[in-house]
Design an enzyme around this catalytic site. Structure first.
Site, PDB file in Angstrom:
ATOM      1  N   THR A 118      -8.661   8.661   2.158  1.00  0.00           N
ATOM      2  CA  THR A 118      -8.713   7.480   1.578  1.00  0.00           C
ATOM      3  C   THR A 118      -9.803   6.497   2.211  1.00  0.00           C
ATOM      4  OG1 THR A 118      -6.947   6.649   2.754  1.00  0.00           O
ATOM      5  CG2 THR A 118      -6.625   7.589   0.373  1.00  0.00           C
ATOM      6  N   GLY A 119      -9.869   6.880   3.660  1.00  0.00           N
ATOM      7  CA  GLY A 119     -10.937   6.175   4.413  1.00  0.00           C
ATOM      8  C   GLY A 119     -12.390   6.244   4.223  1.00  0.00           C
ATOM      9  N   GLN A 154      -0.571  10.550   4.588  1.00  0.00           N
ATOM     10  CA  GLN A 154      -0.582  10.410   2.839  1.00  0.00           C
ATOM     11  C   GLN A 154       0.363   9.052   2.589  1.00  0.00           C
ATOM     12  OE1 GLN A 154      -0.410   9.777  -0.566  1.00  0.00           O
ATOM     13  NE2 GLN A 154       1.524  10.723  -0.313  1.00  0.00           N
ATOM     14  N   SER A 158       7.345   2.746   8.588  1.00  0.00           N
ATOM     15  CA  SER A 158       7.219   2.229   7.335  1.00  0.00           C
ATOM     16  C   SER A 158       8.712   1.419   7.070  1.00  0.00           C
ATOM     17  CB  SER A 158       6.694   2.738   6.340  1.00  0.00           C
ATOM     18  OG  SER A 158       6.872   2.341   5.061  1.00  0.00           O
ATOM     19  N   TYR A 204       7.866   9.639   0.596  1.00  0.00           N
ATOM     20  CA  TYR A 204       7.224   9.156   1.502  1.00  0.00           C
ATOM     21  C   TYR A 204       7.861   8.439   2.498  1.00  0.00           C
ATOM     22  CZ  TYR A 204       4.321   5.206   3.481  1.00  0.00           C
ATOM     23  OH  TYR A 204       3.967   4.279   4.657  1.00  0.00           O
ATOM     24  N   LYS A 240       8.528   9.454   6.975  1.00  0.00           N
ATOM     25  CA  LYS A 240       8.466   8.483   8.013  1.00  0.00           C
ATOM     26  C   LYS A 240       9.806   8.583   8.758  1.00  0.00           C
ATOM     27  CE  LYS A 240       4.049   6.638   7.278  1.00  0.00           C
ATOM     28  NZ  LYS A 240       3.227   6.547   8.112  1.00  0.00           N
ATOM     29  N   ILE A 249      -0.899  -9.135 -13.222  1.00  0.00           N
ATOM     30  CA  ILE A 249       0.306  -8.852 -14.035  1.00  0.00           C
ATOM     31  C   ILE A 249       1.693  -8.521 -12.808  1.00  0.00           C
ATOM     32  CG2 ILE A 249       1.311  -6.767 -15.379  1.00  0.00           C
ATOM     33  CD1 ILE A 249      -1.816  -5.963 -15.899  1.00  0.00           C
ATOM     34  N   ARG A 301       8.977 -10.282  -0.910  1.00  0.00           N
ATOM     35  CA  ARG A 301       8.276  -9.301   0.266  1.00  0.00           C
ATOM     36  C   ARG A 301       8.238  -9.961   1.482  1.00  0.00           C
ATOM     37  NH1 ARG A 301      10.251  -6.476  -3.144  1.00  0.00           N
ATOM     38  NH2 ARG A 301       9.279  -4.621  -4.322  1.00  0.00           N
ATOM     39  N   ARG A 320       9.192  -2.282 -12.648  1.00  0.00           N
ATOM     40  CA  ARG A 320       8.765  -0.773 -12.283  1.00  0.00           C
ATOM     41  C   ARG A 320      10.005   0.072 -11.960  1.00  0.00           C
ATOM     42  NH1 ARG A 320       3.255  -0.839  -9.518  1.00  0.00           N
ATOM     43  NH2 ARG A 320       4.426  -1.963  -8.215  1.00  0.00           N
TER      44      ARG A 320
END
Ligand SMILES: NC(=O)c1ccc[n+]([C@@H]2O[C@H](COP(=O)([O-])OP(=O)(O)OC[C@H]3O[C@@H](n4cnc5c(N)ncnc54)[C@H](O)[C@@H]3O)[C@@H](O)[C@H]2O)c1
Length: 308
Positions: A37-38, A76, A116, A140, A144, A198, A207, A266
Site C-alpha cells: 500500500t506504500g 496488512q 493497535s 487484524y 496485533k 456519509i 473516536r 456498519r
C-alpha cells in the site's frame, strides 16, 4: 536520536514515512517496504528504500541485525481484508513480526512495534487502560494482540528491548483515502470535491483521534526510554470526538458545500473508543496537536496534492 542506524518497516506508508521524515536529518535510515500500500514517493530523499517483504527472513535479516532501532510499521492494515483473508493477515502481521524479532536477536537493536486499539474490541470500560484484557473483533486485531505477546515473550526470554504502541485513530498527510482508510482522510477528500460526507449510524459514535506527528513523537520517546522496555502503551490524545462533530469540522475547515448524510450503521463498528494515556504521560508524552490544527494541516496537504 542522532547518528543511529534506524530501520523503518512500512516506511513507504503513512505513519512509517512520517517517522522516516522526522529522523532522516540526524540518522541513517533504511526503509523496508514491499510497496503493498506504500508509495516510493513517500520515502524522503537520503533514505535507502529496500523493496522487500517482511515475510522473507533472508531478505531482511542483515538489515535488521545492523539496526540500532527498528520502527516496525509494516502490516496488512485493513480490517475488512483481514476478515476476507485471515491467513495472509496472520502471515504478514505475526510471521513478519516474528522474523523481525528473530533478526534482532542476531543484532543489538531495539524494537518499537505499531500495535493497535483494535486489540480492545468493543470494550465499554472507557477510557481504556493498557491492562484491559484484549478481546479483538477481527483477525487484524487478533494478529496485533498475538504480535504483542511475541514481543513480551522475546523480552522475557532473551531480554530483547521491545515496546508496543497501541495507536488509536491516527490521521494526517499521506494517509491513503481508499474505502478502508481512516474516516478523516475519506471525509477530507470528499469535502474537497463537495461530495456528501456519509456517516454510518447516527454520528454519535466517538473516536480518539491523534495527529500523526504526535504518534512520531511517541515512537521516538519510547525508543529512547529504557523504562519503556518490555511494555505496552496507548498512543492517543485521551479526547473523544463524535463522527458528526468531525464531519462538521471538516466542512467548516474546507469551506465545502458537502451535505452530511446518514446511512445504516456498519456491522462490527464499535460505538465508542477512548484511551487512557496516563502510562505514556509518565514517560513525558503530551500530545501537542489539537484536532483542529491537525485537520487544517491535513486539508492543506490534500488540497495541494489535488492541485499538483
Ligand atoms: N493508521 C492508523 O490509524 C493505525 C491505527 C492503529 C494501528 N496502525 C498500525 O500502524 C502501522 C502503520 O499503518 P499505516 O496507517 O501507516 O498504514 P499503511 O498501509 O500506510 O502502511 C503500511 C506499510 O506497510 C507496507 N507493507 C505491507 N505489507 C508488507 C510486507 N509484507 N512487507 C513489507 N512491507 C509491507 C505497505 O506497503 C505500507 O507502506 C500498521 O502496523 C498499522 O497496523 C495504524
Amino acid at each position: 536520536m542522532r547518528n543511529k542506524l534506524v530501520v523503518v518497516t512500512g516506511g513507504a506508508g503513512f505513519i512509517g514515512s512520517h517517522i522516516a521524515w522526522e529522523l532522516v536529518k540526524d540518522n541513517d535510515i533504511v526503509v523496508i517496504d514491499n510497496l503493498q500500500t506504500g508509495k516510493e514517493e513517500n520515502v524522503p530523499a537520503g533514505v535507502k528504500l529496500v523493496k522487500a517483504d517482511i515475510r522473507d527472513y533472508g531478505a531482511i535479516v542483515d538489515l535488521v541485525m545492523q539496526a540500532d532501532y527498528v520502527f516496525h510499521e509494516a502490516a496488512q492494515v485493513s480490517v475488512v481484508e483481514s476478515i476476507k483473508d485471515p491467513l495472509l493477515t496472520e502471515d504478514v502481521n505475526v510471521v513478519g513480526t516474528l522474523n523481525i524479532l528473530k533478526a534482532l536477536l542476531e543484532g543489538h537493536g531495539k524494537l518499537v512495534f505499531a500495535s493497535s486499539a483494535a486489540i480492545y474490541g468493543d470494550n465499554s470500560h472507557l477510557p481504556l487502560v493498557e491492562t484491559e484484557k484484549p478481546r479483538p473483533l477481527s483477525p487484524y486485531g487478533v494478529t496485533k494482540a498475538t504480535a504483542e505477546e511475541y514481543l513480551r515473550v522475546f523480552h522475557e526470554l532473551y531480554g530483547l528491548p521491545v515496546v508496543a504502541l497501541r495507536y488509536f485513530n491516527v490521521f494526517g498527510p499521506r494517509q491513503s483515502a481508499n474505502q478502508y482508510a481512516g474516516v478523516i482522510s475519506i471525509f477530507i477528500n470528499r469535502a474537497l470535491k463537495n461530495e456528501p460526507l456519509i456517516i454510518f449510524g447516527d454520528g454519535r459514535q466517538t473516536r480518539d483521534f491523534i495527529y500523526v506527528k504526535d504518534v512520531v513523537k511517541a515512537n521516538i520517546l519510547v525508543a529512547e526510554s529504557r523504562r519503556a522496555n518490555g511494555r505496552v502503551f496507548n498512543v492517543a490524545t485521551g479526547k473523544q470526538t463524535s463522527i458528526l462533530e468531525l464531519a462538521q469540522k471538516v466542512v467548516e475547515i474546507t469551506g465545502a458545500n458537502s451535505p452530511i448524510t446518514f446511512d445504516k450503521p456498519r456491522p462490527g463498528d464499535i460505538k465508542h473508543s477512548l484511551a487512557d494515556i496516563r502510562e505514556i504521560r509518565k514517560l513525558g508524552f503530551e500530545p501537542e496537536w489539537s484536532l483542529e490544527d491537525g485537520l487544517k494541516k491535513t486539508v492543506e496537504w490534500y488540497a495541494v496534492k489535488r492541485e499538483g
